[in-house]
Design a protein around this motif. Structure first.
Motif, mmCIF file in Angstrom:
data_model
loop_
_atom_site.group_PDB
_atom_site.id
_atom_site.type_symbol
_atom_site.label_atom_id
_atom_site.label_comp_id
_atom_site.label_asym_id
_atom_site.label_seq_id
_atom_site.Cartn_x
_atom_site.Cartn_y
_atom_site.Cartn_z
ATOM 1 N N THR A 36 0.852 -1.184 0.000
ATOM 2 C CA THR A 36 0.000 0.000 0.000
ATOM 3 C C THR A 36 0.891 1.238 0.000
ATOM 4 O O THR A 36 2.048 1.135 0.401
ATOM 5 C CB THR A 36 -0.907 0.028 1.256
ATOM 6 N N PRO A 37 0.371 2.407 -0.418
ATOM 7 C CA PRO A 37 -0.949 2.623 -1.005
ATOM 8 C C PRO A 37 -1.048 2.020 -2.410
ATOM 9 O O PRO A 37 -0.044 1.855 -3.087
ATOM 10 C CB PRO A 37 -1.068 4.148 -1.040
ATOM 11 N N ALA A 38 -2.285 1.724 -2.811
ATOM 12 C CA ALA A 38 -2.499 1.066 -4.093
ATOM 13 C C ALA A 38 -3.824 1.510 -4.705
ATOM 14 O O ALA A 38 -4.795 1.736 -3.983
ATOM 15 C CB ALA A 38 -2.521 -0.452 -3.900
ATOM 16 N N TYR A 39 -3.822 1.644 -6.003
ATOM 17 C CA TYR A 39 -5.069 1.856 -6.757
ATOM 18 C C TYR A 39 -5.508 0.525 -7.352
ATOM 19 O O TYR A 39 -4.706 -0.148 -8.018
ATOM 20 C CB TYR A 39 -4.849 2.859 -7.897
ATOM 21 N N LEU A 40 -6.761 0.163 -7.116
ATOM 22 C CA LEU A 40 -7.303 -1.080 -7.659
ATOM 23 C C LEU A 40 -8.490 -0.743 -8.555
ATOM 24 O O LEU A 40 -9.392 -0.013 -8.146
ATOM 25 C CB LEU A 40 -7.778 -2.004 -6.529
ATOM 26 N N TYR A 41 -8.466 -1.274 -9.773
ATOM 27 C CA TYR A 41 -9.525 -0.992 -10.746
ATOM 28 C C TYR A 41 -10.250 -2.276 -11.117
ATOM 29 O O TYR A 41 -9.631 -3.334 -11.247
ATOM 30 C CB TYR A 41 -8.951 -0.386 -12.029
ATOM 31 N N SER A 42 -11.551 -2.150 -11.342
ATOM 32 C CA SER A 42 -12.362 -3.281 -11.788
ATOM 33 C C SER A 42 -12.596 -3.189 -13.287
ATOM 34 O O SER A 42 -13.201 -2.221 -13.768
ATOM 35 C CB SER A 42 -13.707 -3.261 -11.049
ATOM 36 N N ALA A 43 -12.123 -4.196 -14.022
ATOM 37 C CA ALA A 43 -12.326 -4.218 -15.475
ATOM 38 C C ALA A 43 -13.819 -4.251 -15.797
ATOM 39 O O ALA A 43 -14.289 -3.555 -16.704
ATOM 40 C CB ALA A 43 -11.620 -5.436 -16.084
ATOM 41 N N GLY A 381 -7.591 10.283 -9.821
ATOM 42 C CA GLY A 381 -6.912 9.769 -8.647
ATOM 43 C C GLY A 381 -5.436 9.665 -8.976
ATOM 44 O O GLY A 381 -4.689 10.642 -8.853
ATOM 45 N N PHE A 382 -5.032 8.478 -9.447
ATOM 46 C CA PHE A 382 -3.628 8.303 -9.823
ATOM 47 C C PHE A 382 -3.184 9.372 -10.816
ATOM 48 O O PHE A 382 -2.047 9.869 -10.768
ATOM 49 C CB PHE A 382 -3.383 6.914 -10.426
ATOM 50 N N ALA A 383 -4.107 9.752 -11.728
ATOM 51 C CA ALA A 383 -3.757 10.698 -12.797
ATOM 52 C C ALA A 383 -3.244 12.027 -12.248
ATOM 53 O O ALA A 383 -2.458 12.712 -12.899
ATOM 54 C CB ALA A 383 -4.966 10.944 -13.696
ATOM 55 N N MET A 384 -3.685 12.415 -11.061
ATOM 56 C CA MET A 384 -3.256 13.689 -10.479
ATOM 57 C C MET A 384 -2.157 13.490 -9.434
ATOM 58 O O MET A 384 -1.833 14.427 -8.706
ATOM 59 C CB MET A 384 -4.454 14.381 -9.808
ATOM 60 N N ALA A 394 2.004 5.413 -6.269
ATOM 61 C CA ALA A 394 1.412 4.134 -5.874
ATOM 62 C C ALA A 394 1.385 3.135 -7.025
ATOM 63 O O ALA A 394 1.502 3.501 -8.195
ATOM 64 C CB ALA A 394 -0.010 4.368 -5.361
ATOM 65 N N VAL A 395 1.200 1.894 -6.666
ATOM 66 C CA VAL A 395 1.028 0.812 -7.639
ATOM 67 C C VAL A 395 -0.414 0.841 -8.145
ATOM 68 O O VAL A 395 -1.324 1.265 -7.431
ATOM 69 C CB VAL A 395 1.352 -0.543 -6.963
ATOM 70 N N GLU A 396 -0.628 0.442 -9.402
ATOM 71 C CA GLU A 396 -1.977 0.318 -9.961
ATOM 72 C C GLU A 396 -2.215 -1.137 -10.360
ATOM 73 O O GLU A 396 -1.338 -1.775 -10.963
ATOM 74 C CB GLU A 396 -2.152 1.217 -11.186
ATOM 75 N N VAL A 397 -3.413 -1.611 -10.051
ATOM 76 C CA VAL A 397 -3.755 -3.021 -10.263
ATOM 77 C C VAL A 397 -5.101 -3.090 -10.970
ATOM 78 O O VAL A 397 -6.026 -2.354 -10.628
ATOM 79 C CB VAL A 397 -3.859 -3.750 -8.902
ATOM 80 N N LEU A 398 -5.178 -3.962 -11.971
ATOM 81 C CA LEU A 398 -6.453 -4.185 -12.660
ATOM 82 C C LEU A 398 -6.967 -5.579 -12.302
ATOM 83 O O LEU A 398 -6.208 -6.554 -12.358
ATOM 84 C CB LEU A 398 -6.270 -4.063 -14.175
ATOM 85 N N VAL A 399 -8.246 -5.652 -11.931
ATOM 86 C CA VAL A 399 -8.858 -6.918 -11.526
ATOM 87 C C VAL A 399 -9.928 -7.300 -12.542
ATOM 88 O O VAL A 399 -10.699 -6.445 -12.999
ATOM 89 C CB VAL A 399 -9.516 -6.781 -10.129
ATOM 90 N N ARG A 400 -9.924 -8.573 -12.905
ATOM 91 C CA ARG A 400 -11.035 -9.092 -13.715
ATOM 92 C C ARG A 400 -11.426 -10.445 -13.131
ATOM 93 O O ARG A 400 -10.620 -11.373 -13.118
ATOM 94 C CB ARG A 400 -10.648 -9.220 -15.183
ATOM 95 N N GLU A 409 3.767 -0.584 -11.956
ATOM 96 C CA GLU A 409 4.510 -0.908 -10.745
ATOM 97 C C GLU A 409 4.576 0.297 -9.828
ATOM 98 O O GLU A 409 4.595 1.434 -10.298
ATOM 99 C CB GLU A 409 5.951 -1.287 -11.112
ATOM 100 N N ARG A 410 4.655 0.016 -8.545
ATOM 101 C CA ARG A 410 4.943 1.106 -7.620
ATOM 102 C C ARG A 410 6.288 1.717 -8.008
ATOM 103 O O ARG A 410 7.223 0.988 -8.335
ATOM 104 C CB ARG A 410 5.036 0.543 -6.190
ATOM 105 N N GLU A 411 6.380 3.036 -7.987
ATOM 106 C CA GLU A 411 7.658 3.661 -8.299
ATOM 107 C C GLU A 411 8.687 3.280 -7.245
ATOM 108 O O GLU A 411 8.368 3.203 -6.054
ATOM 109 C CB GLU A 411 7.517 5.187 -8.320
ATOM 110 N N SER A 412 9.909 3.086 -7.698
ATOM 111 C CA SER A 412 11.002 2.824 -6.749
ATOM 112 C C SER A 412 11.650 4.159 -6.390
ATOM 113 O O SER A 412 11.393 5.186 -7.027
ATOM 114 C CB SER A 412 12.036 1.905 -7.391
ATOM 115 N N LEU A 413 12.500 4.132 -5.393
ATOM 116 C CA LEU A 413 13.231 5.353 -5.040
ATOM 117 C C LEU A 413 14.105 5.792 -6.212
ATOM 118 O O LEU A 413 14.219 6.985 -6.499
ATOM 119 C CB LEU A 413 14.067 5.113 -3.781
ATOM 120 N N GLU A 414 14.697 4.823 -6.907
ATOM 121 C CA GLU A 414 15.517 5.156 -8.075
ATOM 122 C C GLU A 414 14.676 5.776 -9.188
ATOM 123 O O GLU A 414 15.104 6.716 -9.849
ATOM 124 C CB GLU A 414 16.259 3.910 -8.590
ATOM 125 N N ASP A 415 13.468 5.229 -9.410
ATOM 126 C CA ASP A 415 12.567 5.818 -10.420
ATOM 127 C C ASP A 415 12.359 7.297 -10.137
ATOM 128 O O ASP A 415 12.280 8.132 -11.037
ATOM 129 C CB ASP A 415 11.166 5.171 -10.373
#
Ligand SMILES: *Cc1c(COP(=O)(O)O)cnc(C)c1O
Length: 426
Positions: A36-43, A381-384, A394-400, A409-415
């Motif tokens: 976490t934190p995470a964005y979860l989307y429903s297909a 949300g994530f877009a802003m 945050a990481v973004e996840v799509l669920v179906r 992927e969640r951004e790393s410190l290096e990212d």
């Protein structure tokens, strides 16, 4: 538009045995796996929202151009494009994303008050459907860039009908005082100028008056003015084939009851349906908002007699809407509600008093480590989100169904420091 028989409703976030799910997957399982934190989307929810609106226009010459700025994740855009959607872009970056997601350029419209020449060129090279031009100065640039490329640019003017959408001032775009579009009273002169230019083709009229509209009247009022303009422009010899009615259809965050897709489509077709034009709609929020949740974990609690704070690991850099607009989004525990309710502020770790996700909210007791879900987080949300306070995005996840995949992927410190340099010579 396809898919005339959409599912009536789709329960994207059911609660089973007290546990919140995305479709058939427990939110807690995903949070355990991806953090976490995470964005979860429903297909399924994205598709149901798309099909509901597209279906409401079935049988009409209509094109749904998803406003990619609401949620520009490639997986989300690709899913909608495969469903038949075109895309409304507002920058060269969004155009790039739309194309990468597989959008048909002939179904891309390009809006925005500040298009640069390089962005205009990229859109012309891609062969987009139409530029929604927002000033006469921009028109001249579109003409010049098209001339240099030896192509013709299809254009509409975004007209500003001076109608109050009665939404938050930051998302009202159709008032006289707004930076968007050209005043509708100046449209005749602007179209005459366009007609005289060598490298643009006048195709349509565009209007987008704001976002999160929860009543039909502002749409109807604006489109009545657009209709009159189309009639007038045709009388002046312009071939108006497309009416782009913008986006803006609201969603339920709390108790709002926005117009149904059917009521919205009826208002649109009632106003401009007899013009024998293709109708373009540009929904963003109404497709994505209620297809996503933002999941965050309780870090600490503290309080006094005055205030009780629940401090979570998600913040304004992840989900800006509450801080930016003072907006309300539902929050609920991911697990079964614990006994006891009190007024709390749910706040993030960012060093700003404006950093809150919920304020003065009656909420069940929580304990450190509990997961909370912020609803209606699929759009803007994530877009802003940003890296403010050195926070990786945050990481973004799509669920179906019973499956899910990380789609960013969640951004790393290096990212987070990619591209930065400590100069050797300065
Ligand atoms: C933001 C925007 C949209 C989408 O608005 P929603 O309220 O998300 O539907 C559509 N068209 C234009 C030009 C926009 O700027």
């Amino acid at each position: 538009m396809s898919n005339a028989n959409p599912p009536a409703t789709f329960e994207a976030f059911p609660r089973r045995d007290g546990q919140l799910h995305v479709e058939q997957v427990p939110v807690a399982d995903i949070a355990e796996a991806v953090g976490t934190p995470a964005y979860l989307y429903s297909a399924g929810a994205l598709e149901a929202a798309h099909d509901g609106l597209a279906g409401a226009f079935a049988g009409r010459p209509a094109l749904l151009c998803y406003a990619i700025k609401a949620n520009m994740n490639l997986a989300v855009v690709s899913l909608l494009v495969r469903r038949g959607a075109g895309v409304d872009v507002t920058s060269g970056g969004e155009l790039f994303r739309a194309l990468r997601a597989g959008a048909d350029p002939a179904r891309i419209v390009y809006s925005g008050v500040g298009k640069r020449d390089d962005e205009i060129r990229a859109a012309l090279e891609a062969g987009i459907k139409m530029f929604n031009v927002e000033s006469r100065a921009e028109l001249r640039h579109v003409d010049a860039v098209a001339g240099a490329l030896g192509v013709r640019a299809p254009v509409a003017f975004r007209v500003n009908p001076d109608v109050d959408p009665k939404t938050h001032p930051y998302i009202s775009t159709g008032l006289k005082t707004s930076k968007f579009g050209i005043p509708i009273g100046e449209a005749t002169a602007a179209y005459a100028e366009a007609k005289a230019l060598p490298n643009v083709d006048v195709r349509g009229v565009d209007c987008h008056i704001g976002s999160q509209l929860v009543s039909i009247e502002p749409f109807a009022d604006a489109l009545a003015l657009v209709r009159d303009l189309v009639v007038e422009l045709r009388a002046a010899g312009h071939a108006i084939e497309v009416v782009d009615v913008g986006g803006g259809l609201g969603v339920t965050y709390a108790e709002e009851v926005p117009p149904s897709p059917t009521a919205y489509a009826a208002a649109v077709t009632g106003a401009v349906g007899d013009l024998d034009c293709e109708i373009v709609v540009e929904p963003g929020r109404s497709i994505a908002a209620n297809a996503g949740i933002f999941v965050t974990r309780v870090l600490y609690q503290k309080g006094s007699d005055e205030k009780h704070f629940v401090i979570v690991d998600g913040a304004m850099n992840d989900l800006l809407r509450p801080a930016l607009y003072g907006s309300y989004q539902r929050v609920e525990p991911v697990g079964p509600a614990r006994a006891g309710v009190r007024k709390v502020d749910i706040v993030g770790p960012v060093c700003e008093s404006g950093d809150f996700l919920a304020k003065d909210r009656s909420f069940p007791s929580v304990e450190e480590g509990d997961l909370l879900a912020i609803r209606s987080a699929g759009a803007y949300g994530f877009a802003m989100s940003s890296n403010y306070n050195g926070r990786p995005r945050a990481v973004e996840v799509l669920v179906r169904g019973d499956r899910y995949e990380v789609v960013r992927e969640r951004e790393s410190l290096e990212d987070m420091i990619r591209g930065e340099r400590i100069p050797q010579e300065l």
